[in-house]
Motif scaffolding. Structure first.
Motif, PDB file in Angstrom:
ATOM      1  N   THR A 113     -30.284  44.283  30.656  1.00  0.00           N
ATOM      2  CA  THR A 113     -30.719  43.406  31.913  1.00  0.00           C
ATOM      3  C   THR A 113     -32.215  43.070  31.944  1.00  0.00           C
ATOM      4  O   THR A 113     -32.598  42.122  32.761  1.00  0.00           O
ATOM      5  CB  THR A 113     -30.238  44.328  33.054  1.00  0.00           C
ATOM      6  OG1 THR A 113     -30.943  45.616  32.736  1.00  0.00           O
ATOM      7  CG2 THR A 113     -28.774  44.811  33.113  1.00  0.00           C
ATOM      8  N   ASN A 160     -23.286  40.633  37.840  1.00  0.00           N
ATOM      9  CA  ASN A 160     -24.438  41.543  37.782  1.00  0.00           C
ATOM     10  C   ASN A 160     -24.636  42.506  38.719  1.00  0.00           C
ATOM     11  O   ASN A 160     -25.080  43.830  38.325  1.00  0.00           O
ATOM     12  CB  ASN A 160     -25.743  40.523  38.342  1.00  0.00           C
ATOM     13  CG  ASN A 160     -26.102  39.170  37.318  1.00  0.00           C
ATOM     14  OD1 ASN A 160     -25.472  39.186  36.129  1.00  0.00           O
ATOM     15  ND2 ASN A 160     -26.488  38.283  37.691  1.00  0.00           N
ATOM     16  N   ASN A 161     -24.172  42.576  39.918  1.00  0.00           N
ATOM     17  CA  ASN A 161     -23.813  43.639  40.546  1.00  0.00           C
ATOM     18  C   ASN A 161     -23.266  44.858  40.278  1.00  0.00           C
ATOM     19  O   ASN A 161     -23.506  46.125  40.282  1.00  0.00           O
ATOM     20  CB  ASN A 161     -23.384  43.466  41.951  1.00  0.00           C
ATOM     21  CG  ASN A 161     -24.280  42.503  42.626  1.00  0.00           C
ATOM     22  OD1 ASN A 161     -25.436  42.293  42.621  1.00  0.00           O
ATOM     23  ND2 ASN A 161     -23.716  41.496  43.615  1.00  0.00           N
ATOM     24  N   ARG A 216     -18.109  38.314  34.480  1.00  0.00           N
ATOM     25  CA  ARG A 216     -18.924  37.321  33.617  1.00  0.00           C
ATOM     26  C   ARG A 216     -18.169  36.387  32.852  1.00  0.00           C
ATOM     27  O   ARG A 216     -18.407  35.189  32.879  1.00  0.00           O
ATOM     28  CB  ARG A 216     -19.608  38.257  32.841  1.00  0.00           C
ATOM     29  CG  ARG A 216     -20.610  37.418  31.436  1.00  0.00           C
ATOM     30  CD  ARG A 216     -21.756  36.967  32.385  1.00  0.00           C
ATOM     31  NE  ARG A 216     -22.835  36.422  31.594  1.00  0.00           N
ATOM     32  CZ  ARG A 216     -24.325  36.121  31.724  1.00  0.00           C
ATOM     33  NH1 ARG A 216     -24.707  36.600  32.889  1.00  0.00           N
ATOM     34  NH2 ARG A 216     -24.802  35.620  30.912  1.00  0.00           N
ATOM     35  N   GLN A 224     -22.815  36.653  40.047  1.00  0.00           N
ATOM     36  CA  GLN A 224     -23.468  37.458  40.777  1.00  0.00           C
ATOM     37  C   GLN A 224     -22.716  38.715  41.030  1.00  0.00           C
ATOM     38  O   GLN A 224     -23.385  39.695  40.885  1.00  0.00           O
ATOM     39  CB  GLN A 224     -24.031  36.793  42.061  1.00  0.00           C
ATOM     40  CG  GLN A 224     -24.931  37.864  42.828  1.00  0.00           C
ATOM     41  CD  GLN A 224     -26.182  38.133  42.353  1.00  0.00           C
ATOM     42  OE1 GLN A 224     -26.762  37.102  41.440  1.00  0.00           O
ATOM     43  NE2 GLN A 224     -26.652  39.222  42.147  1.00  0.00           N
ATOM     44  N   GLU A 230     -20.933  30.706  40.452  1.00  0.00           N
ATOM     45  CA  GLU A 230     -21.975  31.366  40.658  1.00  0.00           C
ATOM     46  C   GLU A 230     -21.984  32.946  41.541  1.00  0.00           C
ATOM     47  O   GLU A 230     -22.453  33.814  41.094  1.00  0.00           O
ATOM     48  CB  GLU A 230     -23.191  30.837  41.500  1.00  0.00           C
ATOM     49  CG  GLU A 230     -23.589  29.500  40.505  1.00  0.00           C
ATOM     50  CD  GLU A 230     -24.282  29.799  39.408  1.00  0.00           C
ATOM     51  OE1 GLU A 230     -24.933  30.918  39.378  1.00  0.00           O
ATOM     52  OE2 GLU A 230     -24.596  28.782  38.379  1.00  0.00           O
ATOM     53  N   ASN A 231     -20.807  32.748  42.319  1.00  0.00           N
ATOM     54  CA  ASN A 231     -20.493  34.005  42.954  1.00  0.00           C
ATOM     55  C   ASN A 231     -19.860  35.146  41.794  1.00  0.00           C
ATOM     56  O   ASN A 231     -20.283  36.149  42.152  1.00  0.00           O
ATOM     57  CB  ASN A 231     -19.415  33.541  44.072  1.00  0.00           C
ATOM     58  CG  ASN A 231     -19.835  32.579  45.201  1.00  0.00           C
ATOM     59  OD1 ASN A 231     -21.253  33.072  45.629  1.00  0.00           O
ATOM     60  ND2 ASN A 231     -18.992  31.986  45.876  1.00  0.00           N
ATOM     61  N   TYR A 283     -31.364  39.120  29.487  1.00  0.00           N
ATOM     62  CA  TYR A 283     -30.495  38.417  30.460  1.00  0.00           C
ATOM     63  C   TYR A 283     -30.496  36.839  30.164  1.00  0.00           C
ATOM     64  O   TYR A 283     -31.807  36.335  30.025  1.00  0.00           O
ATOM     65  CB  TYR A 283     -30.980  38.830  31.892  1.00  0.00           C
ATOM     66  CG  TYR A 283     -29.973  38.087  32.764  1.00  0.00           C
ATOM     67  CD1 TYR A 283     -28.800  38.700  33.261  1.00  0.00           C
ATOM     68  CD2 TYR A 283     -30.360  36.965  33.485  1.00  0.00           C
ATOM     69  CE1 TYR A 283     -27.901  37.983  34.082  1.00  0.00           C
ATOM     70  CE2 TYR A 283     -29.461  36.513  34.381  1.00  0.00           C
ATOM     71  CZ  TYR A 283     -28.188  36.774  34.658  1.00  0.00           C
ATOM     72  OH  TYR A 283     -27.266  36.378  35.670  1.00  0.00           O
ATOM     73  N   SER A 305     -16.557  33.885  35.175  1.00  0.00           N
ATOM     74  CA  SER A 305     -17.415  32.985  35.924  1.00  0.00           C
ATOM     75  C   SER A 305     -17.824  31.628  35.183  1.00  0.00           C
ATOM     76  O   SER A 305     -18.231  30.573  35.612  1.00  0.00           O
ATOM     77  CB  SER A 305     -18.870  33.599  36.072  1.00  0.00           C
ATOM     78  OG  SER A 305     -19.506  34.014  34.836  1.00  0.00           O
TER      79      SER A 305
END
Length: 359
Positions: A187, A16-17, A131, A13, A9-10, A191, A134
């Protein structure tokens, strides 16, 4: 182990950032490209090149000359004038001096725009890689991932042409706008959580089939935008050749584009170069369908529209070598072909029910 348990999950995220950060830098690049065109339009190169075009109509084979001069306290660079034969063979016109329009100030904004585009692409690529890491798989298992990867490859192809010494900076403004639109749609509306993957996509063919489809679409896009610019530039040249007087906007913008013949040739070459790979994409998809669903062809909407796109581009390429189908007629056919690809990209996945409706 399930996909959900394997999801970091890190990293998701962070991805996404990075995508949002890339969008912010693309906005700056877009504004810099606007500055390039605005300040470039103040050069007298754009205002006087219409007269040059009229002179070149009567004399083919004008020499390539590069000079520099000062006008009104502003340094102005005379870019090389490359004369090429128009698609119709009826006129010869020089390539325009580029988006900067020959001004040092416009060129500075253009260089800033390219630097920002490179930075945005690096951040963008980092988001796509994060991505993938992850969930430890290819980052194109759904429409969101497909979209962010598509725009990354699109910018990469554009920068690749620049790195190869091709003068395609005039593509920068529409490219930045398209990438922002693509990422915005991805986005906002497409998403999908990074742990979602359709079972049929869990195959090594995902790396082969989908990656080639993304690359083909990116190059087809470059050909389509060039074709649109060709239609505008060709109309402009026809008006000049007929003794007409285009408006100030057309003079300041269209005169700085490559000649219609150059645009037409570039669009044809990129479409022709990528067409065999699109053929391979369809064949690879059929083989994957045989492994996943036990049949190579089942008239699924995605399969049908992929084939329709193939036929449309085949007709375009055939028209290019058929008498009477050069120039604007072939260009319109090329745009129809890209529209088919675009519908296959968005429409089939989102609006049509089928085995490929995984958006």
């Amino acid at each position: 182990m399930t996909l959900a348990a394997a999801t970091n999950e890190n990293l998701a995220q962070i991805s996404n950032n990075l995508i949002y950060s890339a969008m912010a830098v693309y906005i700056l690049a877009f504004l810099a490209h606007i500055g390039e065109w605005v300040f470039g339009s103040r050069s007298k190169v754009g205002r006087t090149s219409a007269a040059l075009t009229g002179a070149v109509k009567a004399a083919a084979g004008a020499p390539v000359v590069t000079t520099a001069r000062a006008e009104g306290g502003t340094a102005v660079l005379d870019k090389p004038k490359v004369v090429t034969r128009a698609a119709t063979g009826a006129r010869d016109v020089p390539d325009g001096p580029g988006a900067a329009g020959g001004t040092v100030k416009g060129d500075l904004y253009g260089r800033i725009a390219i630097a920002l585009t490179v930075l945005a692409w690096a951040i963008h690529a980092g988001g796509v890689v994060a991505r993938a890491l992850s969930v430890q798989r290819a980052p194109w298992g759904n429409m969101y991932e497909f979209s962010i990867t598509f725009s990354m490859v699109l910018v990469g192809a554009y920068l690749g042409f620049l790195a190869a010494g091709k003068n395609v900076r005039w593509l920068g403004l529409p490219l930045a706008g398209t990438v922002l639109l693509d990422l915005g749609i991805a986005t906002k509306y497409l998403y999908t959580a990074s742990d979602q993957l359709v079972p049929a996509l869990d195959s090594y063919w995902l790396y082969i089939h989908v990656s080639t489809a993304i690359f083909c679409g990116a190059v087809f896009y470059l050909g389509a935008v060039t074709t649109v610019l060709y239609l505008f530039r060709d109309s402009y040249e026809s008006k000049i050749a007929g003794g007409g007087k285009p408006g100030a906007f057309a003079t300041s913008v269209l005169e700085r584009l490559p000649a219609a013949a150059s645009l037409d040739k570039f669009a044809y070459r990129v479409n022709a170069a990528i067409f065999p790979l699109w053929t391979f994409t369809i064949i690879a998809g059929a083989i994957w369908a045989g492994d996943a669903w036990g049949r190579y062809w089942g008239w699924d909407p995605k399969e049908v529209w992929s084939f329709i796109t193939w036929v449309a581009y085949a007709c375009y390429l055939h028209a290019r070598v058929t008498a009477g189908w050069k120039g604007r007629k072939a260009a319109v056919l090329g745009l129809i072909a890209f529209a088919c690809w675009l519908f296959n990209y968005y429409g089939v996945n989102i609006f049509v029910d089928g085995l490929h409706s995984y958006a």
